[in-house]
Design a protein around this motif. Structure first.
Motif, short mmCIF file in Angstrom:
data_model
loop_
_atom_site.label_atom_id
_atom_site.label_comp_id
_atom_site.label_asym_id
_atom_site.label_seq_id
_atom_site.Cartn_x
_atom_site.Cartn_y
_atom_site.Cartn_z
N ALA A 1 22.35 50.61 120.84
CA ALA A 1 20.98 51.12 120.85
C ALA A 1 20.79 52.15 121.96
CB ALA A 1 19.99 49.97 121.00
N ALA A 2 21.36 51.89 123.13
CA ALA A 2 21.25 52.83 124.25
C ALA A 2 21.94 54.15 123.92
CB ALA A 2 21.85 52.22 125.52
N CYS A 3 23.10 54.09 123.28
CA CYS A 3 23.81 55.32 122.89
C CYS A 3 23.01 56.11 121.86
CB CYS A 3 25.19 54.99 122.34
SG CYS A 3 26.35 54.43 123.60
N LYS A 4 22.40 55.41 120.91
CA LYS A 4 21.59 56.09 119.90
C LYS A 4 20.40 56.81 120.54
CE LYS A 4 22.69 53.05 116.05
NZ LYS A 4 22.18 51.98 115.18
N ARG A 5 19.74 56.13 121.50
CA ARG A 5 18.60 56.77 122.19
C ARG A 5 19.07 57.98 122.98
NH1 ARG A 5 17.39 51.44 123.16
NH2 ARG A 5 18.08 51.59 125.31
N LEU A 6 20.21 57.89 123.62
CA LEU A 6 20.75 59.00 124.39
C LEU A 6 21.07 60.19 123.50
CD1 LEU A 6 21.78 59.96 127.19
CD2 LEU A 6 24.01 59.08 126.53
N LEU A 7 21.73 59.94 122.38
CA LEU A 7 22.11 61.02 121.47
C LEU A 7 20.93 61.59 120.70
CD1 LEU A 7 25.48 59.61 120.16
CD2 LEU A 7 25.14 61.53 121.72
N ALA A 8 19.80 60.89 120.69
CA ALA A 8 18.59 61.41 120.04
C ALA A 8 17.88 62.43 120.92
CB ALA A 8 17.64 60.26 119.71
N ASN A 9 18.27 62.53 122.18
CA ASN A 9 17.69 63.52 123.08
C ASN A 9 18.24 64.89 122.70
OD1 ASN A 9 17.60 65.26 125.49
ND2 ASN A 9 16.64 63.48 126.42
N LYS A 10 17.35 65.82 122.38
CA LYS A 10 17.78 67.12 121.87
C LYS A 10 18.63 67.91 122.87
CE LYS A 10 14.29 67.90 118.35
NZ LYS A 10 13.32 68.83 117.80
N ILE A 11 18.34 67.80 124.16
CA ILE A 11 19.15 68.52 125.16
C ILE A 11 20.57 67.95 125.21
CG2 ILE A 11 19.43 68.94 127.65
CD1 ILE A 11 17.43 70.81 126.35
N ILE A 12 20.69 66.64 125.15
CA ILE A 12 22.03 66.02 125.14
C ILE A 12 22.79 66.47 123.90
CG2 ILE A 12 23.30 63.84 125.01
CD1 ILE A 12 21.94 64.23 127.71
N LEU A 13 22.13 66.42 122.75
CA LEU A 13 22.76 66.86 121.52
C LEU A 13 23.12 68.34 121.57
CD1 LEU A 13 23.76 66.12 118.73
CD2 LEU A 13 21.44 66.48 117.87
N ILE B 1 26.30 68.78 123.47
CA ILE B 1 27.44 68.39 122.64
C ILE B 1 27.76 69.50 121.64
CG2 ILE B 1 28.23 66.75 120.87
CD1 ILE B 1 26.57 64.61 122.40
N MET B 2 26.72 70.05 121.00
CA MET B 2 26.94 71.13 120.03
C MET B 2 27.56 72.35 120.72
SD MET B 2 23.40 70.74 117.88
CE MET B 2 23.63 72.19 116.84
N LYS B 3 27.06 72.71 121.89
CA LYS B 3 27.57 73.87 122.64
C LYS B 3 29.04 73.66 123.00
CE LYS B 3 26.72 76.62 126.78
NZ LYS B 3 26.64 77.93 126.16
N SER B 4 29.38 72.43 123.38
CA SER B 4 30.75 72.14 123.84
C SER B 4 31.74 71.96 122.71
CB SER B 4 30.74 70.86 124.69
OG SER B 4 29.88 71.02 125.79
N CYS B 5 31.27 71.54 121.54
CA CYS B 5 32.19 71.16 120.47
C CYS B 5 32.20 72.07 119.25
CB CYS B 5 31.85 69.74 120.00
SG CYS B 5 32.04 68.50 121.30
N ILE B 6 31.16 72.89 119.08
CA ILE B 6 31.08 73.72 117.88
C ILE B 6 31.13 75.18 118.29
CG2 ILE B 6 29.70 74.29 115.83
CD1 ILE B 6 28.40 71.50 116.12
N TYR C 1 28.19 77.72 118.50
CA TYR C 1 27.13 77.54 119.50
C TYR C 1 27.59 77.79 120.94
CZ TYR C 1 24.62 75.35 115.66
OH TYR C 1 24.00 75.10 114.46
N ASP C 2 28.86 78.08 121.16
CA ASP C 2 29.36 78.15 122.53
C ASP C 2 28.78 79.28 123.37
OD1 ASP C 2 30.80 80.23 121.41
OD2 ASP C 2 32.77 79.44 121.92
N ASN C 3 28.26 80.32 122.75
CA ASN C 3 27.67 81.43 123.52
C ASN C 3 26.15 81.31 123.67
OD1 ASN C 3 30.11 82.78 123.97
ND2 ASN C 3 30.02 83.70 121.94
N LEU C 4 25.55 80.27 123.12
CA LEU C 4 24.11 80.09 123.18
C LEU C 4 23.71 79.21 124.36
CD1 LEU C 4 23.34 79.50 119.40
CD2 LEU C 4 23.05 81.62 120.68
N ASP C 5 22.49 79.38 124.83
CA ASP C 5 21.92 78.53 125.87
C ASP C 5 21.53 77.19 125.26
OD1 ASP C 5 20.65 78.25 128.61
OD2 ASP C 5 18.91 77.92 127.29
N VAL C 6 21.71 76.10 126.00
CA VAL C 6 21.40 74.78 125.45
C VAL C 6 19.92 74.65 125.08
CG1 VAL C 6 23.31 73.49 126.45
CG2 VAL C 6 21.22 73.77 127.75
#
Length: 96
Positions: free
Chosen positions: A22-34, A37-42, A45-50
């Motif tokens: 449940a804690a991990c789900k709440r953390l990953l639901a935060n748009k900045i955290i997500l 992750i998108m910036k780092s892994c996709i 998105y790597d040239n965009l601001d978080v």
């Protein structure tokens, strides 16, 4: 001195895992955290601001554990049996 049974240990561990999940789900639901992750892994998105990713590329509000998951419903992958069988290969028959 009373020893915990295996069942008791499993129940305690399940509760701990559920809280961790449940804690991990709440953390990953935060748009900045997500967005990080998108910036780092996709690559796209790597040239965009978080903040830009969070504001423009993550749509809607996250729903955490609101939608039930039913694995037997919905689309599933269906395909042909592609196993190679030889003449001398045996089979196991399970009676049920």
């Amino acid at each position: 001195m009373e020893r915990e049974t295996i069942l008791a240990k499993n129940i305690i561990r399940a509760g701990e895992n559920a809280a961790y999940d449940a804690a991990c789900k709440r953390l990953l639901a935060n748009k900045i955290i997500l967005a990080w992750i998108m910036k780092s892994c996709i690559k796209e998105y790597d040239n965009l601001d978080v903040n830009e990713i969070a504001e423009h590329y993550i749509e809607g509000d996250p729903q955490i554990a609101r939608t039930a998951l039913h694995p037997d419903e919905g689309e599933q992958i269906r395909g042909s049996n592609t196993e190679d069988h030889t003449i001398s290969e045996g089979f196991i028959i399970v009676a049920g």
